[in-house]
Write a protein that holds these residues in place. Structure first.
Motif, PDB file in Angstrom:
ATOM      1  N   LEU A  54       0.690  -0.687   0.406  1.00 38.72           N
ATOM      2  CA  LEU A  54       0.120   0.022  -0.393  1.00 38.72           C
ATOM      3  C   LEU A  54       1.099   1.259  -0.489  1.00 38.72           C
ATOM      4  N   MET A  55       1.542   1.545   1.026  1.00 38.41           N
ATOM      5  CA  MET A  55       2.534   2.057   0.859  1.00 38.41           C
ATOM      6  C   MET A  55       3.164   2.322   0.073  1.00 38.41           C
ATOM      7  N   LEU A  56       4.172   1.821  -1.114  1.00 40.77           N
ATOM      8  CA  LEU A  56       4.934   1.768  -2.125  1.00 40.77           C
ATOM      9  C   LEU A  56       3.477   2.433  -3.793  1.00 40.77           C
ATOM     10  N   LEU A  57       2.846   1.303  -3.159  1.00 45.33           N
ATOM     11  CA  LEU A  57       1.391   2.213  -4.276  1.00 45.33           C
ATOM     12  C   LEU A  57       1.154   3.775  -4.861  1.00 45.33           C
ATOM     13  N   ALA A  58       1.216   3.776  -2.770  1.00 44.45           N
ATOM     14  CA  ALA A  58       0.882   5.145  -2.964  1.00 44.45           C
ATOM     15  C   ALA A  58       1.712   6.453  -3.298  1.00 44.45           C
ATOM     16  N   VAL A  59       2.967   5.760  -2.674  1.00 41.47           N
ATOM     17  CA  VAL A  59       4.550   6.180  -3.571  1.00 41.47           C
ATOM     18  C   VAL A  59       4.176   6.672  -4.510  1.00 41.47           C
ATOM     19  N   VAL A  60       5.019   5.667  -5.086  1.00 47.65           N
ATOM     20  CA  VAL A  60       4.747   5.912  -6.835  1.00 47.65           C
ATOM     21  C   VAL A  60       3.695   6.181  -7.171  1.00 47.65           C
ATOM     22  N   GLU A  61       2.729   7.109  -7.211  1.00 44.00           N
ATOM     23  CA  GLU A  61       1.241   7.332  -7.525  1.00 44.00           C
ATOM     24  C   GLU A  61       1.259   8.824  -7.049  1.00 44.00           C
ATOM     25  N   MET A  62       2.657   8.740  -5.529  1.00 44.67           N
ATOM     26  CA  MET A  62       2.267  10.714  -5.413  1.00 44.67           C
ATOM     27  C   MET A  62       4.079  11.101  -6.350  1.00 44.67           C
ATOM     28  N   ILE A  83      -3.914   4.068  -5.958  1.00 47.73           N
ATOM     29  CA  ILE A  83      -4.691   3.551  -4.994  1.00 47.73           C
ATOM     30  C   ILE A  83      -5.460   4.697  -3.880  1.00 47.73           C
ATOM     31  N   PHE A  84      -5.076   5.919  -4.658  1.00 48.48           N
ATOM     32  CA  PHE A  84      -6.534   7.058  -3.790  1.00 48.48           C
ATOM     33  C   PHE A  84      -7.370   7.324  -4.570  1.00 48.48           C
ATOM     34  N   LYS A  85      -8.021   6.317  -5.404  1.00 49.63           N
ATOM     35  CA  LYS A  85      -9.350   5.715  -5.598  1.00 49.63           C
ATOM     36  C   LYS A  85      -9.539   5.417  -4.411  1.00 49.63           C
ATOM     37  N   ARG A  86      -9.439   4.585  -4.188  1.00 47.90           N
ATOM     38  CA  ARG A  86      -9.572   3.772  -2.907  1.00 47.90           C
ATOM     39  C   ARG A  86     -10.078   3.791  -1.423  1.00 47.90           C
ATOM     40  N   SER A  87      -8.365   4.998  -1.106  1.00 46.55           N
ATOM     41  CA  SER A  87      -8.291   5.615  -0.075  1.00 46.55           C
ATOM     42  C   SER A  87      -7.644   6.682   0.250  1.00 46.55           C
ATOM     43  N   ARG A  88      -8.366   7.330   1.075  1.00 45.11           N
ATOM     44  CA  ARG A  88      -7.488   8.555   1.457  1.00 45.11           C
ATOM     45  C   ARG A  88      -6.454   9.006   2.114  1.00 45.11           C
ATOM     46  N   ASN A  89      -6.062   7.653   2.775  1.00 44.86           N
ATOM     47  CA  ASN A  89      -4.788   7.793   3.237  1.00 44.86           C
ATOM     48  C   ASN A  89      -4.108   6.581   2.724  1.00 44.86           C
ATOM     49  N   PRO A  90      -3.858   6.091   2.422  1.00 44.01           N
ATOM     50  CA  PRO A  90      -3.372   4.519   1.820  1.00 44.01           C
ATOM     51  C   PRO A  90      -1.428   4.429   2.367  1.00 44.01           C
ATOM     52  N   TYR A 145     -13.964  15.368  -3.809  1.00 46.92           N
ATOM     53  CA  TYR A 145     -13.012  13.757  -3.161  1.00 46.92           C
ATOM     54  C   TYR A 145     -13.104  13.492  -1.640  1.00 46.92           C
ATOM     55  N   GLU A 146     -13.616  13.947  -0.764  1.00 40.83           N
ATOM     56  CA  GLU A 146     -13.989  13.478   0.248  1.00 40.83           C
ATOM     57  C   GLU A 146     -15.175  12.793   0.189  1.00 40.83           C
ATOM     58  N   GLN A 147     -16.135  13.215  -0.746  1.00 45.55           N
ATOM     59  CA  GLN A 147     -17.483  12.759  -1.187  1.00 45.55           C
ATOM     60  C   GLN A 147     -17.442  11.531  -1.136  1.00 45.55           C
ATOM     61  N   LYS A 148     -16.706  11.116  -2.373  1.00 44.06           N
ATOM     62  CA  LYS A 148     -16.046  10.195  -2.849  1.00 44.06           C
ATOM     63  C   LYS A 148     -15.293   9.011  -2.494  1.00 44.06           C
ATOM     64  N   THR A 149     -14.378   9.764  -1.776  1.00 43.09           N
ATOM     65  CA  THR A 149     -13.496   8.456  -1.566  1.00 43.09           C
ATOM     66  C   THR A 149     -13.863   8.688  -0.440  1.00 43.09           C
ATOM     67  N   ARG A 150     -13.827   6.944   0.627  1.00 42.29           N
ATOM     68  CA  ARG A 150     -12.762   7.466   1.994  1.00 42.29           C
ATOM     69  C   ARG A 150     -11.705   7.316   2.443  1.00 42.29           C
ATOM     70  N   ARG A 151     -11.918   7.706   3.922  1.00 38.36           N
ATOM     71  CA  ARG A 151     -11.047   8.224   4.580  1.00 38.36           C
ATOM     72  C   ARG A 151      -9.635   7.226   4.841  1.00 38.36           C
ATOM     73  N   TRP A 152      -9.938   6.648   4.927  1.00 41.62           N
ATOM     74  CA  TRP A 152      -9.120   5.005   5.534  1.00 41.62           C
ATOM     75  C   TRP A 152      -9.157   3.844   4.560  1.00 41.62           C
TER      76      TRP A 152
END
Length: 153
Positions: A54-62, A83-90, A145-152
Motif C-alpha cells: 500500500l505504501m509503495l503504491l501510494a508513493v509511486v502515485e504521488m 490507490i488514492f481512488k480507494r483510500s484517501r490515506n493509503p 474527492y472527500e465525498q467519493k473516497t473514504r478516509r481509510w
C-alpha cells in the motif's frame, strides 16, 4: 524538529513499544510455538506485506503526480488516481497494517491496544492538518474527492 515529526518515526516508536512489551512483559500465549504459529506467521507476513505494498503504491502515485510526500509539506496536486481512488490515506493505512503485523509477529498481545492509539495519533497529528491544507488549497476538488473516497477503506 518537524523533520523528525513524521509518521515513520511514530511507527518505529510504536513498534519498539510492542517489541519491548513482548520481551519484558510476555503473556505466554505461545503464538510463536505450536500449530497456530504457522498461521500467525502467515497472517503477520501478509499484514506487513500488504502494508508495504500500500505504501509503495501510494508513493509511486504521488511521485507520478509530482507532489510532496512530506506530511507537513504543501502539495502541488490533489492525487485522486491509483490507490488514492480507494483510500484517501493509503500510506497511513499501510502503517497500521504494518504495526498490526509486527504486533502479531512479536506475539505482543497487550500491544494490540497500541493500534487504536496509533490511529488516533495519525489522525490528530497528520491526517486532520493535511486534510485542512487540502481543503483550503483545492476547495471544490477536495469536496468532491472527500465525498467519493473514504478516509481509510
Amino acid at each position: 524538529m518537524k523533520w523528525i515529526d513524521v509518521p515513520p518515526v511514530w511507527l518505529l516508536g510504536f513498534a519498539v513499544l510492542a517489541w519491548c512489551q513482548a520481551q519484558f512483559l510476555p503473556l505466554g500465549l505461545g503464538f510463536s510455538t505450536g500449530p497456530i504459529a504457522a498461521i500467525i506467521d502467515l497472517l503477520s507476513g501478509l499484514l506487513v506485506g500488504a502494508g508495504i505494498v500500500l505504501m509503495l503504491l501510494a508513493v509511486v502515485e504521488m511521485r507520478r503526480q509530482k507532489t510532496t510526500l512530506h506530511p507537513h509539506g504543501d502539495p502541488s496536486q490533489l492525487v485522486q488516481s491509483g490507490i488514492f481512488k480507494r483510500s484517501r490515506n493509503p500510506i497511513y493505512l499501510g502503517d497500521c497494517l504494518l504495526l498490526l503485523g509486527l504486533v502479531l509477529r512479536f506475539d505482543a498481545v497487550l500491544s494490540l491496544a497500541l493500534l487504536p492509539i496509533f490511529v488516533w495519533v495519525l489522525e490528530r497529528r497528520f491526517i486532520l492538518p493535511e486534510e485542512n491544507r487540502l481543503r483550503r488549497q483545492f476547495r471544490a476538488d477536495w469536496a468532491r474527492y472527500e465525498q467519493k473516497t473514504r478516509r481509510w477503506l
